[in-house]
Design a protein around this motif. Structure first.
Motif, short mmCIF file in Angstrom:
data_model
loop_
_atom_site.label_atom_id
_atom_site.label_comp_id
_atom_site.label_asym_id
_atom_site.label_seq_id
_atom_site.Cartn_x
_atom_site.Cartn_y
_atom_site.Cartn_z
N THR A 193 1.11 8.56 -0.12
CA THR A 193 2.42 9.17 0.03
C THR A 193 2.83 9.84 -1.28
OG1 THR A 193 4.74 8.75 0.52
CG2 THR A 193 3.55 7.00 -0.60
N SER A 194 3.68 10.83 -1.19
CA SER A 194 4.20 11.47 -2.41
C SER A 194 5.30 10.65 -3.05
CB SER A 194 4.74 12.87 -2.07
OG SER A 194 5.76 12.78 -1.08
N LEU A 195 5.79 9.65 -2.34
CA LEU A 195 6.82 8.77 -2.90
C LEU A 195 6.22 7.92 -4.02
CD1 LEU A 195 8.40 7.51 0.45
CD2 LEU A 195 9.32 9.27 -1.08
N GLN A 196 6.98 7.76 -5.08
CA GLN A 196 6.52 6.98 -6.21
C GLN A 196 7.14 5.59 -6.18
OE1 GLN A 196 4.09 8.12 -8.34
NE2 GLN A 196 4.07 9.83 -6.86
N ALA A 205 3.68 4.37 4.45
CA ALA A 205 4.91 4.89 3.85
C ALA A 205 5.77 5.61 4.88
CB ALA A 205 4.57 5.83 2.70
N ASP A 206 5.13 6.33 5.80
CA ASP A 206 5.87 7.06 6.83
C ASP A 206 6.71 6.13 7.70
OD1 ASP A 206 4.88 9.43 5.89
OD2 ASP A 206 3.35 9.65 7.44
N SER A 240 0.85 -1.20 0.00
CA SER A 240 0.00 0.00 0.00
C SER A 240 0.88 1.24 0.00
CB SER A 240 -0.91 0.01 1.23
OG SER A 240 -1.49 1.30 1.42
N SER A 241 0.44 2.26 -0.74
CA SER A 241 1.11 3.56 -0.74
C SER A 241 0.42 4.54 0.19
CB SER A 241 1.16 4.13 -2.16
OG SER A 241 1.89 3.30 -3.02
N GLY A 242 -0.44 4.04 1.07
CA GLY A 242 -1.07 4.91 2.05
C GLY A 242 -0.01 5.63 2.86
N ASP A 243 -0.29 6.89 3.20
CA ASP A 243 0.77 7.71 3.80
C ASP A 243 1.27 7.16 5.13
OD1 ASP A 243 -1.50 8.35 5.26
OD2 ASP A 243 -1.42 10.50 4.86
N PHE A 244 0.39 6.58 5.96
CA PHE A 244 0.89 6.13 7.26
C PHE A 244 1.77 4.90 7.14
CE2 PHE A 244 -3.44 4.35 6.91
CZ PHE A 244 -3.25 3.02 7.18
#
Length: 611
Positions: A544-547, A468-469, A462-466
């Protein structure tokens, strides 16, 4: 004096809510309940009409509230209470979160007095239309001034009630432990010492038979903590389940719920129908809908507990409108977001009844159903509000061997579904890990080529921000143990909730895409496609802004996924938005039987060419 007796319990409701403000997104947490006072005003009134509901057989009706006050303010609000009149003497004395007098039940919902009355502050008069469902007892409505910070109770309405509050309601179909068994679960106000519950059923326009039903209920001691055991407690009624056996594949059956009272009277629901499941391996058109994290929402726009499900009514509506093209539904965790406020389970089962009464509605366990400290949960958080899985395990049927261990498998024609319980330990060596391996290994891929893994938390990608953080892009330890199973047994698609958005990966193994194709897969995938379908209705989660190289499609919106198996070689996957029901992402898989028998990385036996 009678009016004051009615008012005091409502004040006790507000006082008791002081101890529950830690639950996130709880609108009543905005109320400074310790400041609540009785301030009956002879100029204030609130009237509800009609006072009798359900005389036409409906169990969901709209009422009109007319109210007024001599000192109006835009901060005035109306609370909905049920039961309408209750006594602190009936409360369980165990309530260590608040001080006496104790509370029996929290308000169901509230609405600001000026919501549909722009001139309320000038005229002091207003009206609201609210939707009520049959919840086994009566209702009253209270008008408050002073805003949410200094609430003052100024008026209480007459009572409103349904003609038969005990009626059998909200049938929920689910597949049984064998492919040719359907279960029917419903709620009523009849205990087994009052009436015998059963289902009358049979082929459409054929001979009908009766199957008895078992009965369960819940008391406060069944639950784990507050608010479920305290301010959120509400009698859940009696939950009945009947098993309809030896069904003929794809045949349409009719059924109705019945209770035979001991005086010989019969109480009946309306007539419903469903189509029996295909036998494992049967080649027919098979259509599956999957989503997570839907929750409930009030059609009247009222502020309710955890009001962060603005998409849930749209998701429900789209599924209902397309129900003739849907055979089975999976709701993979975070079902109601009741968070310990038990009245919300009735609200949810009413909302989804047009779906659950027609097709199997299979659920999975999420953090908002199960998590509670020292309750056996893999996580020690308080996301369930003290429910600790009890409500989910009782209100819905699922074919697990142990109801508290919420993992199970179910077959639907050419599909094998292996459903995990991410709120219990899944790591290698655990009981659940062994179950999942057996679920994958035991399927005959010649008969059931489509192997699907379902879980609430994201055990894949998942690329969900939490996520990714924390650098995990999925549940920590999620794929560490399970990816070897997905790869070895060639799991086609893994679908998750928990992250409230939509995302699809490439076929992937160990963070590496095994194919470059994005929408049309032919032959072996050599990996598993991971999908997040957590946009059923709860508040959306940012990406997340990360690709990442493995993310093929993302959508920050509400929606659900649909899989259509045309035959043993062709599968269509679609993502639809809840706002319009249109397809915004899709792919298809076309392959032969030999493609899922061929060796892939980590799935071949150890041998040499010579051997």
């Amino acid at each position: 004096m009678k009016t004051l007796v009615m008012l005091l319990p409502i004040l006790w409701v507000l006082v008791a809510l002081q101890g529950v403000t830690s639950h996130e997104d709880h609108p009543l947490a905005r109320i400074a309940v310790h400041n609540a006072i009785a301030a009956l005003d002879a100029r204030a009134y609130i009237k509800a009409s009609p006072s009798v509901l359900g005389s036409n057989g409906l169990n969901q009706e709209w009422i009109t509230l007319e109210y007024g006050t001599g000192n109006p303010s835009n901060d005035d609000w109306v609370g909905v209470f049920s039961p309408a009149n209750f006594s602190a003497a009936t409360c369980d004395p165990e309530n260590n979160m608040v001080t006496p007098p104790l509370l029996c039940t929290a308000p169901i919902k509230y609405q600001f007095a000026n919501r549909s009355n722009p001139n309320y502050k000038r005229t002091g008069k207003g009206s609201l239309k609210l939707q009520l469902i049959n919840q086994r007892t009566d209702f009253s409505f209270a008008l408050f001034s002073g805003g949410l910070r200094n609430p003052k109770l100024v008026a209480v309405s007459n009572t409103v009630a349904f003609t038969n509050p005990n009626a059998p309601l909200y049938p929920r179909l689910a597949q049984g432990k064998t492919w040719n068994e359907m279960t029917v679960t419903w709620t009523s106000g009849y205990n087994i010492n009052e009436a015998e519950p059963f289902v009358e059923w049979g082929p459409q326009r054929g001979q009908q038979t009766r199957s008895p039903a078992g009965t369960l209920t819940i008391d406060r001691s069944s639950l784990c903590g507050a608010p479920a055991r305290t301010v959120g407690w509400r009698d859940p009624g009696f939950i009945h389940t009947s098993f309809l056996k030896e069904l003929w594949p794809n045949l349409v059956y009719t059924y109705k719920l019945g209770h035979k009272l001991f005086n010989g009277t019969y109480i009946w629901s309306q007539m419903y129908k469903f189509k029996a499941s295909p036998y494992p391996g049967q080649s027919s058109l098979q259509r599956v809908v999957i989503f997570g994290d839907m929750g409930k929402e009030e059609a009247d726009g009222s502020n309710v507990y955890n009001q962060y499900q603005p998409g849930s009514l749209n998701t429900t509506k789209q599924i209902i409108e397309d129900l003739k093209n849907i055979d089975i539904v999976f709701h993979i965790g975070d079902i109601v977001y009741a968070n310990g406020y038990l009245s919300q389970w009735d609200q949810f089962t009413s909302q989804v009844e047009p779906i659950t009464s027609r097709v199997p509605y299979m659920i999975a366990s999420g953090n908002h159903e199960r998590d509670w400290p020292d309750s056996g949960s893999f996580y020690g958080k308080k996301d369930s509000g003290g429910e600790c899985g009890v409500l989910a395990q009782t209100m819905f049927y699922f074919p697990a061997e142990n109801r508290d261990k919420f993992w199970y498998s179910t077959d639907y024609g050419m599909f094998r579904f292996c459903i995990a319980d991410t709120e219990h330990d899944w790591r290698e060596g655990t009981e659940q890990y062994k179950f999942l391996e057996h679920c994958f290994a035991s399927v005959d891929r010649q008969k059931q080529p489509w192997l699907i893994f379902l879980a609430h938390r994201v055990l894949g990608y998942s690329s969900g921000d939490f996520y990714a953080d924390e650098g995990s892009f999925g549940e920590p330890m999620g794929r560490d143990s399970l990816q070897k199973l997905w790869q070895k047994y060639k799991v086609d698609i893994a679908i998750y909730g928990h992250v409230h958005n939509y995302e699809r990966t490439c076929p992937i193994y160990q963070n590496v895409c095994t194919m470059t194709e994005k929408n049309s897969y032919k032959g072996p995938l050599n990996g598993t496609i991971h999908v997040v379908a957590g946009g059923g209705g709860a508040g959306l989660v940012k990406f997340t802004s990360l690709q990442t190289k493995w993310s093929i499609f993302k959508d920050y919106d509400y929606g659900f996924v649909k899989m259509t198996a045309f035959d043993h070689s062709n599968l269509l996957f679609e993502y639809k938005k809840s706002s319009d029901g249109k397809v915004y992402d899709s792919f298809n898989i076309s392959r032969d039987y030999r493609d899922i028998l061929a060796c892939t990385v980590d799935s071949c036996p150890s041998m040499t060419l010579a051997s």
